[in-house]
Scaffold this motif. Structure first.
Motif, PDB file in Angstrom:
ATOM      1  N   VAL A  19       0.831  -1.207   0.000  1.00  0.00           N
ATOM      2  CA  VAL A  19       0.000   0.000   0.000  1.00  0.00           C
ATOM      3  C   VAL A  19       0.864   1.256   0.000  1.00  0.00           C
ATOM      4  CG1 VAL A  19      -1.600   1.342   1.434  1.00  0.00           C
ATOM      5  CG2 VAL A  19      -2.025  -1.073   1.015  1.00  0.00           C
ATOM      6  N   ARG A  20       1.973   1.224   0.718  1.00  0.00           N
ATOM      7  CA  ARG A  20       2.870   2.386   0.785  1.00  0.00           C
ATOM      8  C   ARG A  20       3.846   2.438  -0.393  1.00  0.00           C
ATOM      9  NH1 ARG A  20       4.459   2.911   7.180  1.00  0.00           N
ATOM     10  NH2 ARG A  20       2.333   3.240   7.920  1.00  0.00           N
ATOM     11  N   ASN A  21       3.686   1.543  -1.351  1.00  0.00           N
ATOM     12  CA  ASN A  21       4.537   1.466  -2.547  1.00  0.00           C
ATOM     13  C   ASN A  21       6.010   1.270  -2.215  1.00  0.00           C
ATOM     14  OD1 ASN A  21       2.433   1.691  -4.422  1.00  0.00           O
ATOM     15  ND2 ASN A  21       2.428   3.921  -4.187  1.00  0.00           N
ATOM     16  N   ILE A  22       6.278   0.558  -1.146  1.00  0.00           N
ATOM     17  CA  ILE A  22       7.659   0.218  -0.799  1.00  0.00           C
ATOM     18  C   ILE A  22       8.075  -1.027  -1.576  1.00  0.00           C
ATOM     19  CG2 ILE A  22       9.177  -0.521   1.074  1.00  0.00           C
ATOM     20  CD1 ILE A  22       7.465   1.214   2.944  1.00  0.00           C
ATOM     21  N   VAL A  23       7.128  -1.937  -1.773  1.00  0.00           N
ATOM     22  CA  VAL A  23       7.390  -3.176  -2.496  1.00  0.00           C
ATOM     23  C   VAL A  23       6.315  -3.359  -3.563  1.00  0.00           C
ATOM     24  CG1 VAL A  23       7.476  -5.684  -2.288  1.00  0.00           C
ATOM     25  CG2 VAL A  23       8.472  -4.275  -0.511  1.00  0.00           C
ATOM     26  N   GLU A  24       6.753  -3.722  -4.755  1.00  0.00           N
ATOM     27  CA  GLU A  24       5.824  -4.090  -5.818  1.00  0.00           C
ATOM     28  C   GLU A  24       5.922  -5.599  -6.000  1.00  0.00           C
ATOM     29  OE1 GLU A  24       6.667  -1.833  -9.300  1.00  0.00           O
ATOM     30  OE2 GLU A  24       6.599   0.059  -8.242  1.00  0.00           O
ATOM     31  N   TRP A  25       4.963  -6.332  -5.460  1.00  0.00           N
ATOM     32  CA  TRP A  25       5.023  -7.788  -5.439  1.00  0.00           C
ATOM     33  C   TRP A  25       4.990  -8.397  -6.832  1.00  0.00           C
ATOM     34  CZ3 TRP A  25       6.707  -9.399  -1.051  1.00  0.00           C
ATOM     35  CH2 TRP A  25       6.381  -8.733   0.112  1.00  0.00           C
ATOM     36  N   ARG A  26       4.316  -7.765  -7.772  1.00  0.00           N
ATOM     37  CA  ARG A  26       4.175  -8.349  -9.113  1.00  0.00           C
ATOM     38  C   ARG A  26       5.341  -8.025 -10.027  1.00  0.00           C
ATOM     39  NH1 ARG A  26      -2.208  -7.044  -9.506  1.00  0.00           N
ATOM     40  NH2 ARG A  26      -2.811  -8.629  -8.027  1.00  0.00           N
ATOM     41  N   SER A  27       6.191  -7.140  -9.611  1.00  0.00           N
ATOM     42  CA  SER A  27       7.333  -6.753 -10.424  1.00  0.00           C
ATOM     43  C   SER A  27       8.361  -7.884 -10.462  1.00  0.00           C
ATOM     44  CB  SER A  27       7.977  -5.494  -9.834  1.00  0.00           C
ATOM     45  OG  SER A  27       9.203  -5.236 -10.466  1.00  0.00           O
ATOM     46  N   ALA A  28       8.820  -8.212 -11.674  1.00  0.00           N
ATOM     47  CA  ALA A  28       9.828  -9.269 -11.816  1.00  0.00           C
ATOM     48  C   ALA A  28      11.153  -8.853 -11.188  1.00  0.00           C
ATOM     49  CB  ALA A  28      10.023  -9.609 -13.288  1.00  0.00           C
ATOM     50  N   GLN A  29      11.435  -7.548 -11.190  1.00  0.00           N
ATOM     51  CA  GLN A  29      12.679  -7.043 -10.594  1.00  0.00           C
ATOM     52  C   GLN A  29      12.756  -7.389  -9.106  1.00  0.00           C
ATOM     53  OE1 GLN A  29      14.822  -4.488 -12.137  1.00  0.00           O
ATOM     54  NE2 GLN A  29      16.114  -4.145 -10.368  1.00  0.00           N
ATOM     55  N   PHE A  30      11.616  -7.327  -8.412  1.00  0.00           N
ATOM     56  CA  PHE A  30      11.596  -7.608  -6.978  1.00  0.00           C
ATOM     57  C   PHE A  30      12.080  -9.024  -6.690  1.00  0.00           C
ATOM     58  CE2 PHE A  30       9.359  -9.423  -3.334  1.00  0.00           C
ATOM     59  CZ  PHE A  30       9.858  -8.599  -2.345  1.00  0.00           C
ATOM     60  N   TRP A  31      11.720  -9.966  -7.512  1.00  0.00           N
ATOM     61  CA  TRP A  31      12.056 -11.359  -7.258  1.00  0.00           C
ATOM     62  C   TRP A  31      13.449 -11.729  -7.737  1.00  0.00           C
ATOM     63  CZ3 TRP A  31       8.936 -13.147  -3.827  1.00  0.00           C
ATOM     64  CH2 TRP A  31       7.632 -12.687  -3.758  1.00  0.00           C
ATOM     65  N   ARG A  32      14.077 -10.904  -8.585  1.00  0.00           N
ATOM     66  CA  ARG A  32      15.398 -11.229  -9.134  1.00  0.00           C
ATOM     67  C   ARG A  32      16.552 -10.665  -8.319  1.00  0.00           C
ATOM     68  NH1 ARG A  32      14.075  -9.942 -15.337  1.00  0.00           N
ATOM     69  NH2 ARG A  32      12.653 -11.675 -15.670  1.00  0.00           N
ATOM     70  N   SER A  33      16.375  -9.487  -7.748  1.00  0.00           N
ATOM     71  CA  SER A  33      17.486  -8.863  -7.026  1.00  0.00           C
ATOM     72  C   SER A  33      16.978  -8.258  -5.725  1.00  0.00           C
ATOM     73  CB  SER A  33      18.117  -7.766  -7.893  1.00  0.00           C
ATOM     74  OG  SER A  33      17.184  -6.735  -8.116  1.00  0.00           O
ATOM     75  N   PRO A  34      17.864  -8.147  -4.736  1.00  0.00           N
ATOM     76  CA  PRO A  34      17.444  -7.540  -3.460  1.00  0.00           C
ATOM     77  C   PRO A  34      17.208  -6.042  -3.642  1.00  0.00           C
ATOM     78  CG  PRO A  34      19.785  -8.033  -3.431  1.00  0.00           C
ATOM     79  CD  PRO A  34      19.238  -8.605  -4.707  1.00  0.00           C
ATOM     80  N   PRO A  35      16.447  -5.444  -2.741  1.00  0.00           N
ATOM     81  CA  PRO A  35      16.208  -3.999  -2.828  1.00  0.00           C
ATOM     82  C   PRO A  35      17.503  -3.216  -2.624  1.00  0.00           C
ATOM     83  CG  PRO A  35      14.798  -5.025  -1.164  1.00  0.00           C
ATOM     84  CD  PRO A  35      15.718  -6.068  -1.649  1.00  0.00           C
ATOM     85  N   SER A  36      17.529  -2.003  -3.154  1.00  0.00           N
ATOM     86  CA  SER A  36      18.706  -1.159  -2.995  1.00  0.00           C
ATOM     87  C   SER A  36      18.793  -0.647  -1.559  1.00  0.00           C
ATOM     88  CB  SER A  36      18.636   0.023  -3.960  1.00  0.00           C
ATOM     89  OG  SER A  36      17.594   0.904  -3.567  1.00  0.00           O
ATOM     90  N   PHE A  37      19.973  -0.134  -1.224  1.00  0.00           N
ATOM     91  CA  PHE A  37      20.153   0.399   0.121  1.00  0.00           C
ATOM     92  C   PHE A  37      19.246   1.598   0.361  1.00  0.00           C
ATOM     93  CE2 PHE A  37      22.203   3.135   3.260  1.00  0.00           C
ATOM     94  CZ  PHE A  37      22.247   2.254   4.325  1.00  0.00           C
ATOM     95  N   GLN A  38      19.019   2.418  -0.662  1.00  0.00           N
ATOM     96  CA  GLN A  38      18.134   3.579  -0.518  1.00  0.00           C
ATOM     97  C   GLN A  38      16.720   3.152  -0.162  1.00  0.00           C
ATOM     98  OE1 GLN A  38      18.673   5.550  -4.273  1.00  0.00           O
ATOM     99  NE2 GLN A  38      20.014   7.097  -3.353  1.00  0.00           N
ATOM    100  N   GLN A  39      16.268   2.025  -0.699  1.00  0.00           N
ATOM    101  CA  GLN A  39      14.932   1.530  -0.377  1.00  0.00           C
ATOM    102  C   GLN A  39      14.884   0.948   1.035  1.00  0.00           C
ATOM    103  OE1 GLN A  39      14.554  -1.140  -3.713  1.00  0.00           O
ATOM    104  NE2 GLN A  39      13.051   0.210  -4.689  1.00  0.00           N
ATOM    105  N   LEU A  40      15.991   0.367   1.469  1.00  0.00           N
ATOM    106  CA  LEU A  40      16.027  -0.266   2.788  1.00  0.00           C
ATOM    107  C   LEU A  40      16.357   0.701   3.920  1.00  0.00           C
ATOM    108  CD1 LEU A  40      17.843  -3.641   2.062  1.00  0.00           C
ATOM    109  CD2 LEU A  40      15.430  -3.265   2.526  1.00  0.00           C
TER     110      LEU A  40
END
Length: 101
Positions: A19-40
């Motif tokens: 809901v807060r647009n921190i994670v996009e579950w359907r995005s293929a990018q999310f499942w291939r690589s870890p989030p960036s440090f800026q996101q974390l």
């Protein structure tokens, strides 16, 4: 009951992230690589605050428990009363930590 509670908490947390647009579950990018440090970074900053409060509270409770045990070395009523009070206090602390986050 604990398993159900943990699953419900994980589901609510995942939904909140979406809901807060921190994670996009359907995005293929999310499942291939870890989030960036800026996101974390915001999650790490919030987690560090909660971790430091938890460490301070546990250190305080450990000190008080040790003092209580030294007053009543037989492990009688003082230790039992302290355990009940400590459990109630920690439950209140968990609720307050949840509300502050």
């Amino acid at each position: 009951a604990t398993c159900v509670a943990e699953l419900m908490a994980a589901t609510m947390y995942a939904r909140l992230l979406a809901v807060r647009n921190i994670v996009e579950w359907r995005s293929a990018q999310f499942w291939r690589s870890p989030p960036s440090f800026q996101q974390l970074a915001p999650l790490l900053a919030g987690g560090a605050g909660v971790l430091s409060r938890s460490i301070a509270m546990n250190a305080a409770f450990l000190t008080v428990t040790r003092a209580t045990q030294s007053i009543d070395p037989s492990g009688g009523a003082a230790a039992a009363a302290h355990t009940i009070a400590m459990t109630t206090w920690q439950l209140g602390g968990v609720v307050l930590f949840a509300l502050s986050a």
